[in-house]
Write an enzyme that holds these catalytic residues in place. Structure first.
Site, short mmCIF file in Angstrom:
data_model
loop_
_atom_site.label_atom_id
_atom_site.label_comp_id
_atom_site.label_asym_id
_atom_site.label_seq_id
_atom_site.Cartn_x
_atom_site.Cartn_y
_atom_site.Cartn_z
N ASN A 6 -1.19 3.17 19.28
CA ASN A 6 -0.08 3.61 18.35
C ASN A 6 0.63 4.77 17.63
O ASN A 6 -0.76 6.34 17.48
CB ASN A 6 -0.04 3.27 16.66
N HIS A 9 0.48 9.05 14.30
CA HIS A 9 -0.47 10.05 13.47
C HIS A 9 -0.68 11.48 14.40
O HIS A 9 -0.54 12.05 13.82
CB HIS A 9 -2.23 9.78 13.28
N ARG A 17 2.93 20.29 9.00
CA ARG A 17 2.79 21.71 9.05
C ARG A 17 5.13 22.34 9.38
O ARG A 17 4.53 22.64 8.90
CB ARG A 17 2.22 22.41 10.31
N HIS A 42 6.09 3.87 14.63
CA HIS A 42 7.22 3.59 13.40
C HIS A 42 8.04 4.04 13.35
O HIS A 42 7.73 5.07 12.47
CB HIS A 42 6.05 2.66 12.27
N ARG A 44 10.15 5.16 10.74
CA ARG A 44 10.11 4.19 8.90
C ARG A 44 11.31 5.28 8.90
O ARG A 44 11.74 6.06 8.98
CB ARG A 44 8.83 5.40 8.08
N ARG A 48 8.66 10.06 7.89
CA ARG A 48 7.65 10.51 7.68
C ARG A 48 6.64 11.21 8.90
O ARG A 48 6.42 11.75 8.69
CB ARG A 48 6.79 9.65 6.21
N GLU A 69 7.93 -1.18 16.21
CA GLU A 69 7.56 -1.18 15.25
C GLU A 69 8.61 -1.02 14.22
O GLU A 69 8.97 0.04 13.80
CB GLU A 69 6.43 -0.37 14.51
N THR A 100 1.31 0.19 6.59
CA THR A 100 2.00 -1.39 6.87
C THR A 100 0.45 -2.32 5.66
O THR A 100 -0.38 -1.45 6.33
CB THR A 100 2.12 -1.39 7.20
N GLU A 150 2.23 -10.37 15.42
CA GLU A 150 0.40 -9.60 15.59
C GLU A 150 0.04 -9.79 14.96
O GLU A 150 0.36 -9.93 13.14
CB GLU A 150 1.53 -7.52 15.06
N HIS A 190 -4.10 -3.19 12.71
CA HIS A 190 -4.62 -2.71 11.93
C HIS A 190 -5.90 -2.60 11.47
O HIS A 190 -6.74 -3.40 11.77
CB HIS A 190 -3.30 -3.22 10.43
N1 PXP Z 1 -0.06 -2.75 13.46
C1 PXP Z 1 1.17 -2.91 12.70
C2 PXP Z 1 2.05 -3.40 12.07
C3 PXP Z 1 0.84 -1.17 11.99
O1 PXP Z 1 1.80 -0.94 10.81
C4 PXP Z 1 -0.10 -0.51 12.34
C5 PXP Z 1 -0.71 1.30 11.75
O2 PXP Z 1 1.37 1.95 11.68
C6 PXP Z 1 -0.91 -0.76 13.28
C7 PXP Z 1 -0.74 -1.73 13.98
C8 PXP Z 1 -2.46 0.51 14.01
O3 PXP Z 1 -3.14 0.64 12.38
P1 PXP Z 1 -4.17 1.46 12.87
O4 PXP Z 1 -3.26 2.93 12.75
O5 PXP Z 1 -5.36 1.02 11.07
O6 PXP Z 1 -4.87 1.17 14.41
#
Ligand code: PXP
Length: 238
Positions: A6, A9, A17, A42, A44, A48, A69, A100, A150, A190
């Site tokens: 994912n 981030h 910034r 994701h 959103r 964001r 996502e 989430t 998931e 997660h």
């Molecule tokens: N799975 C889902 C459904 C999520 O919402 C997230 C967070 O965006 C993740 C996996 C990944 O989680 P983490 O960033 O804690 O590894």
């Protein structure tokens, strides 16, 4: 077990910034070069981190598998159908949450979720439902035709004691077995990190993990030394 990364981030840092870098699209390419078997983002409602431009370009460059996502809202369903990710993972979404927080309530939302699954499936997008490891939720997911679930690993990841960790891992194990017996694929994610992935590896039914925060956080540190060296070289040789 496959690793899907994912990259949200990377976009979070860019948005902090309001700049154009770091670019999550470039990050996705590096992840694939390093062997990632899927890229997750994701989109959103409040945009964001990942935005519409990112998703469009990710669809162009991702060669492995794109997992979008998303909340099951009309706007995002329409974007998913335009983008055609290989997988859509439906998640609950609240504006005020940092990430989430819980799994979907499939039991309560089955009617709308079933319709969403059907619409996405019509366009050959597989659908996964992000759920807590609870028997009723998994049963409902199978009943409404989810291709995969998931499993939410957040509680396991946050466990403080060894007893809790073992108990929460057993919950995940039972849930994975139930989903697999009901004919669904099983992903998990997660809060997974370098210290807790080991337990997840012991659950044979889990085909794929989705990892974001821990991996991007580690990349900051594993990459920091080189970044300092690069700048010092410019300063000293410039
Ligand atoms: N799975 C889902 C459904 C999520 O919402 C997230 C967070 O965006 C993740 C996996 C990944 O989680 P983490 O960033 O804690 O590894």
């Amino acid at each position: 077990m496959r690793l899907a990364i994912n990259i949200d981030h990377v976009a979070t840092l860019r948005e902090a910034r309001g700049e154009v870098e770091p670019d999550p699209v470039a990050a996705a390419q590096i992840c694939e070069l390093a062997g990632a078997e899927g890229i997750v983002c994701h989109l959103r409602e409040d945009r964001r981190h990942i935005n519409d431009r990112d998703l469009r370009l990710l669809r162009e460059v991702v060669k492995t598998k794109l997992d979008l996502e998303m909340a099951a809202t009309e706007e995002i369903i329409r974007i998913a159908i335009e983008t055609l990710p290989e997988l859509a993972t439906l998640v609950p979404e609240r504006r005020e949450e940092l990430t989430t927080e819980g799994g979907l309530d499939v039991v309560a939302g089955r009617k709308q979720l079933k319709k969403t699954i059907e619409r996405l499936n019509e366009h050959e997008i597989e659908v996964s439902l992000f759920v807590d490891p609870e028997a009723a939720q998994i049963e409902a997911a199978a009943e409404i035709g989810a291709d995969k679930i998931e499993l939410h690993t957040g509680a396991y990841a946050r466990a403080r004691s060894e007893d809790d960790r073992r108990m929460l891992l057993d919950q995940l194990r039972n849930a994975a077995r139930q989903a697999s017996e009901l004919g669904m694929g099983v992903n998990a994610g997660h809060g997974l990190n370098y210290a807790n992935i080991n337990g997840i590896l012991s659950i044979g039914e889990i085909e794929e993990v989705s990892i974001g925060h821990a991996l991007i956080a580690r990349a900051v540190f594993t990459g920091l030394e080189q970044a300092v060296r690069d700048m010092l070289e410019l300063i000293r040789c410039g």
